[in-house]
Write a protein that holds these residues in place. Structure first.
Motif, PDB file in Angstrom:
ATOM      1  N   ASN A 187       0.825  -1.216   0.000  1.00 22.94           N
ATOM      2  CA  ASN A 187       0.000   0.000   0.000  1.00 22.94           C
ATOM      3  C   ASN A 187       0.855   1.261   0.000  1.00 22.94           C
ATOM      4  O   ASN A 187       0.526   2.250  -0.650  1.00 22.94           O
ATOM      5  CB  ASN A 187      -0.929  -0.007   1.215  1.00 22.94           C
ATOM      6  N   ALA A 188       1.973   1.217   0.731  1.00 25.29           N
ATOM      7  CA  ALA A 188       2.823   2.409   0.837  1.00 25.29           C
ATOM      8  C   ALA A 188       3.454   2.740  -0.515  1.00 25.29           C
ATOM      9  O   ALA A 188       3.546   3.912  -0.905  1.00 25.29           O
ATOM     10  CB  ALA A 188       3.907   2.201   1.897  1.00 25.29           C
ATOM     11  N   VAL A 189       3.878   1.718  -1.219  1.00 30.96           N
ATOM     12  CA  VAL A 189       4.440   1.950  -2.545  1.00 30.96           C
ATOM     13  C   VAL A 189       3.383   2.572  -3.460  1.00 30.96           C
ATOM     14  O   VAL A 189       3.642   3.531  -4.186  1.00 30.96           O
ATOM     15  CB  VAL A 189       4.972   0.618  -3.136  1.00 30.96           C
ATOM     16  N   THR A 190       2.191   2.047  -3.386  1.00 31.96           N
ATOM     17  CA  THR A 190       1.105   2.597  -4.208  1.00 31.96           C
ATOM     18  C   THR A 190       0.815   4.046  -3.819  1.00 31.96           C
ATOM     19  O   THR A 190       0.547   4.889  -4.676  1.00 31.96           O
ATOM     20  CB  THR A 190      -0.158   1.736  -4.043  1.00 31.96           C
ATOM     21  N   LEU A 191       0.889   4.319  -2.517  1.00 37.15           N
ATOM     22  CA  LEU A 191       0.612   5.673  -2.024  1.00 37.15           C
ATOM     23  C   LEU A 191       1.576   6.685  -2.643  1.00 37.15           C
ATOM     24  O   LEU A 191       1.188   7.827  -2.924  1.00 37.15           O
ATOM     25  CB  LEU A 191       0.715   5.690  -0.490  1.00 37.15           C
ATOM     26  N   ASN A 239     -11.225   7.311   4.366  1.00 41.10           N
ATOM     27  CA  ASN A 239      -9.993   7.280   3.571  1.00 41.10           C
ATOM     28  C   ASN A 239      -9.003   6.243   4.102  1.00 41.10           C
ATOM     29  O   ASN A 239      -8.324   5.565   3.326  1.00 41.10           O
ATOM     30  CB  ASN A 239      -9.347   8.665   3.553  1.00 41.10           C
ATOM     31  N   ALA A 240      -8.936   6.121   5.429  1.00 42.78           N
ATOM     32  CA  ALA A 240      -7.979   5.191   6.026  1.00 42.78           C
ATOM     33  C   ALA A 240      -8.338   3.749   5.691  1.00 42.78           C
ATOM     34  O   ALA A 240      -7.469   2.928   5.389  1.00 42.78           O
ATOM     35  CB  ALA A 240      -7.922   5.394   7.549  1.00 42.78           C
ATOM     36  N   VAL A 241      -9.604   3.454   5.733  1.00 42.62           N
ATOM     37  CA  VAL A 241     -10.046   2.101   5.363  1.00 42.62           C
ATOM     38  C   VAL A 241      -9.674   1.824   3.908  1.00 42.62           C
ATOM     39  O   VAL A 241      -9.150   0.757   3.573  1.00 42.62           O
ATOM     40  CB  VAL A 241     -11.566   1.957   5.584  1.00 42.62           C
ATOM     41  N   THR A 242      -9.901   2.783   3.063  1.00 41.19           N
ATOM     42  CA  THR A 242      -9.555   2.611   1.648  1.00 41.19           C
ATOM     43  C   THR A 242      -8.047   2.442   1.473  1.00 41.19           C
ATOM     44  O   THR A 242      -7.596   1.644   0.646  1.00 41.19           O
ATOM     45  CB  THR A 242     -10.053   3.830   0.843  1.00 41.19           C
ATOM     46  N   LEU A 243      -7.302   3.193   2.280  1.00 39.59           N
ATOM     47  CA  LEU A 243      -5.835   3.114   2.187  1.00 39.59           C
ATOM     48  C   LEU A 243      -5.341   1.695   2.474  1.00 39.59           C
ATOM     49  O   LEU A 243      -4.366   1.239   1.869  1.00 39.59           O
ATOM     50  CB  LEU A 243      -5.229   4.117   3.171  1.00 39.59           C
ATOM     51  N   ARG A 244      -5.996   1.015   3.366  1.00 40.21           N
ATOM     52  CA  ARG A 244      -5.579  -0.356   3.687  1.00 40.21           C
ATOM     53  C   ARG A 244      -5.803  -1.295   2.504  1.00 40.21           C
ATOM     54  O   ARG A 244      -5.349  -2.431   2.512  1.00 40.21           O
ATOM     55  CB  ARG A 244      -6.335  -0.879   4.908  1.00 40.21           C
ATOM     56  N   ASN A 245      -6.546  -0.827   1.499  1.00 40.79           N
ATOM     57  CA  ASN A 245      -6.756  -1.638   0.302  1.00 40.79           C
ATOM     58  C   ASN A 245      -6.272  -0.908  -0.946  1.00 40.79           C
ATOM     59  O   ASN A 245      -6.764  -1.158  -2.051  1.00 40.79           O
ATOM     60  CB  ASN A 245      -8.241  -1.983   0.171  1.00 40.79           C
ATOM     61  N   LEU A 246      -5.306  -0.045  -0.766  1.00 41.61           N
ATOM     62  CA  LEU A 246      -4.897   0.812  -1.876  1.00 41.61           C
ATOM     63  C   LEU A 246      -4.267   0.002  -3.011  1.00 41.61           C
ATOM     64  O   LEU A 246      -4.534   0.249  -4.189  1.00 41.61           O
ATOM     65  CB  LEU A 246      -3.902   1.865  -1.368  1.00 41.61           C
ATOM     66  N   GLY A 275       3.963 -11.267  14.477  1.00 40.20           N
ATOM     67  CA  GLY A 275       4.248 -10.769  13.138  1.00 40.20           C
ATOM     68  C   GLY A 275       4.863  -9.395  13.230  1.00 40.20           C
ATOM     69  O   GLY A 275       5.139  -8.891  14.322  1.00 40.20           O
ATOM     70  N   VAL A 276       5.110  -8.805  12.073  1.00 39.87           N
ATOM     71  CA  VAL A 276       5.666  -7.458  12.013  1.00 39.87           C
ATOM     72  C   VAL A 276       4.562  -6.510  11.555  1.00 39.87           C
ATOM     73  O   VAL A 276       3.904  -6.770  10.550  1.00 39.87           O
ATOM     74  CB  VAL A 276       6.846  -7.392  11.020  1.00 39.87           C
ATOM     75  N   TYR A 277       4.389  -5.417  12.278  1.00 39.48           N
ATOM     76  CA  TYR A 277       3.306  -4.480  11.983  1.00 39.48           C
ATOM     77  C   TYR A 277       3.883  -3.096  11.714  1.00 39.48           C
ATOM     78  O   TYR A 277       4.772  -2.649  12.425  1.00 39.48           O
ATOM     79  CB  TYR A 277       2.329  -4.424  13.155  1.00 39.48           C
ATOM     80  N   THR A 278       3.330  -2.432  10.726  1.00 38.85           N
ATOM     81  CA  THR A 278       3.901  -1.163  10.278  1.00 38.85           C
ATOM     82  C   THR A 278       2.800  -0.180   9.890  1.00 38.85           C
ATOM     83  O   THR A 278       1.750  -0.578   9.387  1.00 38.85           O
ATOM     84  CB  THR A 278       4.820  -1.402   9.052  1.00 38.85           C
ATOM     85  N   ALA A 279       3.080   1.091  10.118  1.00 39.37           N
ATOM     86  CA  ALA A 279       2.198   2.170   9.669  1.00 39.37           C
ATOM     87  C   ALA A 279       3.039   3.422   9.510  1.00 39.37           C
ATOM     88  O   ALA A 279       3.137   4.224  10.429  1.00 39.37           O
ATOM     89  CB  ALA A 279       1.077   2.403  10.683  1.00 39.37           C
ATOM     90  N   ILE A 280       3.652   3.560   8.372  1.00 37.05           N
ATOM     91  CA  ILE A 280       4.538   4.700   8.127  1.00 37.05           C
ATOM     92  C   ILE A 280       4.130   5.357   6.819  1.00 37.05           C
ATOM     93  O   ILE A 280       4.025   4.677   5.789  1.00 37.05           O
ATOM     94  CB  ILE A 280       6.014   4.246   8.012  1.00 37.05           C
ATOM     95  N   PHE A 281       3.945   6.642   6.839  1.00 40.24           N
ATOM     96  CA  PHE A 281       3.709   7.373   5.603  1.00 40.24           C
ATOM     97  C   PHE A 281       5.051   7.457   4.873  1.00 40.24           C
ATOM     98  O   PHE A 281       6.038   7.913   5.448  1.00 40.24           O
ATOM     99  CB  PHE A 281       3.197   8.773   5.918  1.00 40.24           C
ATOM    100  N   PRO A 282       5.113   7.004   3.630  1.00 45.22           N
ATOM    101  CA  PRO A 282       6.423   6.984   2.951  1.00 45.22           C
ATOM    102  C   PRO A 282       6.925   8.392   2.659  1.00 45.22           C
ATOM    103  O   PRO A 282       6.198   9.228   2.139  1.00 45.22           O
ATOM    104  CB  PRO A 282       6.142   6.217   1.663  1.00 45.22           C
TER     105      PRO A 282
END
Lengths: 344, 344, 344
Positions: free
Chosen positions: A320-324, B320-327, C303-310
């Motif tokens: 998702n981050a790459v797509t963002l 938007n955040a929900v959508t982002l998880r499926n971006l 698992g590994v969990y992440t939430a970073i704006f690129p």
């Protein structure tokens, strides 16, 4: 930790007692773990099931939940059990933690021209510098520093190692936790030829009554005028308040919040943990900012504001981050598709 | 706060005076609130309207804005009013805050083999440990600690309760705010059988001249070699600099920044508040990192870098955040649409 | 910094020596910069090229990398070179930093009814309050405060200016860095009529053995029960642990992490720098949370969990961020396109 009688609690704090005033209460405990020697409280209807199963000796409860409480327990019925609980903790703490005797510890240093009320408690190694004024019944813990000309109002409690720089004022009934730094210099620098010139910070910090400040929280002094925290502001730990901020009354901030300089936060604002607020903006009364949210512009309308990247398993996040990083391009592609469709 | 004559300011700091040198100036004040007894400054052309309406007694102004100033005000004309203002605050602070008399406060502890310059000021309860060297005119505030073998260079000012661990060096003319911790152990641990073995940190911290460090900011000592802050680095409050970082000259960081270990930050870099920088990366000279931005990889090209989730009303954010998880899935859907379109 | 013989190292720490035991070693150094008087280590096969070029006098190396080492260097062959390095730093530090002589510094204050082991070291200006218990060989640095009734277990080291509030317990062999605050009041407030009532925090903090806590890190006391850090927890600097958190054994957190109240973190969890964890959630054993990640809900699966704006160049970020604010709408547009396509 000697126990009290239930009747003593009700005599001190009110509420309608349904049970034996002579019942012994040894502790306050959470609903889930309270045993027969404990008093607990239930403030939310959604906890009804826990209430029904509670082993607590006594329960503080709202009228609407009385029916759900086990028959054989003592009850204290009150309209706002959470508030009752808060006051119960205060009453309990006063019992357990007697105020140390008034006076200046022999190891403390009080400048000859400082004024310390006779009823104040000045702890070991505390330092009260020239011209500072310490009010009635103030408690300065070990290693506190009150700088030159600063004032601490009556009944305020400074836990060990609070530093209040010169020229600041603290109101009455405030509680500051260890490591708090009030009145450090704000961050002012002017660029000149590839380096930075210091801007001396000539203002102070003005703190109202009933303000609480958490451990290692910093409130910087103003550049020219004062940084201000109005009455009843509650700050958790590790917060940074920049120079010249003005924080309105009864505003509350959870830990790790940062507010850059010259921002005006209204009254009764709630700021979640680790939220970051830009400088030179305004947040109006009653706004809620979610935890970990970065606020880049003024919030002029009451409401709840959020900016959190949703957490995900790393592999999923990565895709998702790459797509963002190409989101705008994706929108352009959708636009092109829409255009093509229209033509058909 | 006795007042000064305008002529004294110009004599000390330069600039072209257009007005009465005998005019009394009681304070420095912001453009909006400055009254007739105040001097103010205007550094930005966009503040022209405020300048036109200013009630200030004297105004520091660039040649290009002289025409916009009210006719009846005193002016100090100078090419860089902001820099002039910075120097004015320094001059003003020196007037208001006389340096305390040199000497060691009777309540301080100085180890017998420490060297303290005769012109230094050692405040109440300060501790200077074995072999430490305190330079000429250094001011150590109350409760400062300088560890064994550490050095503080001439004219540096440590506000109350600064801790400098053993084996560190601080240059000249530095200013550290309360609660700063220089030379705590870096975070080094090695995994072994489900637990962690401590890696002792054998390096120190080396800090150049004219470095400012904010309240409760930490600069960790190196693991084997030193953590280094070059000349003129300016750090705001609550910053964390990990072990073995190297911060280039005149780089500036706003509050709450974190830099993980072994990262190399170039010269004249600007890092916004609460930005977080990964370890073991490099940021080249002149980069700007926006506030609240997480930098995960080296930045090898000068420029401005940003990573901020845009703040929004909560309900809108949530959709938007929900959508982002499926971006990524959304991109695949767009791709499928494009493919289908091509076939047509 | 007198040198040692290589044979002394191997005698103390084990490993198979291939080289001259009489070789002088003056320092431990990184692989890249180690000279002929230094010992270094290589723990990762990907560093083979650096190993081949190393100028180090002696190299700690795994059996699999022996062949890549220059022929003329001394080697210490061991299965886990990184662990060997950790223990080497410990051995080295003990040599360089002799424990100060036992006893209470004359400038310290120890309450008459506190218990301080005869082998403990109490530094200048330290304060040990009423009923506190300081174990064998404990080192309290300058300006440490141990509150009333608190306990510090044997062999623990408190660097200068650590504050442990009243009623807390610290295990054995712990190391706390300067500015750490253990047992500040948790952030408990109850709303009432537009203001906040303080909830006194009646619990304490219970810290196990071998726990390390970084500079300016805060661990708050519990509201009713204790905040708990189990054995072997390692916390870096500037971390905030809220009241009633329970942190499992051998969990490790990098700097600037915040954990809100009542969250339960499992064993052997790894939390990256500046990650923020919501309150009242659970993170199970063995989870990894990436740096700068905000965790809003329980993580119940390893698992590994992440939430970073690129991070991106600002202009590119801006276009993507604007689009992100309309992401849900974009999805709706894709959905409409898909619908239209299906109809065809």
């Amino acid at each position: 930790m000697n126990s009290v009688r239930l009747g003593e609690i009700v005599a001190a704090l009110g509420g309608e007692l349904r049970g034996d005033p002579a019942q012994a209460i040894a502790r306050i405990a959470p609903l889930e773990t309270a045993g027969g020697d404990a008093i607990t409280f239930v403030a939310q209807a959604k906890l009804r099931t826990l209430l029904e199963a509670s082993q607590a000796g006594a329960i503080v409860v709202a009228p609407s939940l009385v029916a759900a409480a086990p028959n054989d327990r003592s009850l204290v019925v009150t309209d706002d059990p959470y508030l009752y609980f808060a006051r119960l903790t205060q009453w309990w703490a006063q019992r357990l933690r007697p105020v140390p005797p008034a006076g200046v510890h022999p190891s403390a240093y009080v400048a000859p021209d400082a004024q310390v009320a006779a009823s104040a408690v000045i702890g070991p190694m505390a330092v009260v510098e020239s011209g500072a004024v310490i009010g009635e019944r103030v408690q300065l813990g070990a290693h506190c520093v009150v700088g030159a000309g600063s004032r601490v109002g009556a009944d305020s409690v400074m836990h060990p190692r609070v530093t209040i720089a010169a020229g600041c004022s603290v109101g009455e009934r405030c509680v500051f936790q260890s490591g708090a730094v009030i009145g450090a210099d704000g961050f002012g620098i002017a660029p000149t030829q590839g380096r930075w010139e210091r801007i001396e910070q000539l203002g102070g910090v003005r703190i109202g009554n009933d303000v609480d400040i958490g451990a290692n929280t910093c409130v910087d002094r103003g550049a020219l005028e004062d940084t201000v925290l109005e009455d009843g502001v509650k700050l958790d730990n590790q917060i940074q308040i920049g120079h010249n901020c003005h924080i309105g009354a009864h505003t509350v901030m959870a830990a790790c919040v940062g507010i850059a300089g010259s921002t005006k936060v209204g009254r009764n604002v709630m700021i979640g943990g680790a939220a970051m607020i830009q400088g030179h903006i305004e947040i109006v009364d009653g706004v809620t900012v979610s935890a970990s949210t970065m606020v880049m512009h003024s919030l002029r309308k009451k409401g709840v504001y959020t900016a959190i990247f949703p957490v995900d398993e790393h592999a999923s996040w990565e895709k998702n981050a790459v797509t963002l990083r190409n989101l705008y391009a994706l929108r352009e592609r959708v636009r092109a598709l829409e255009k093509a469709q229209k033509k058909e």
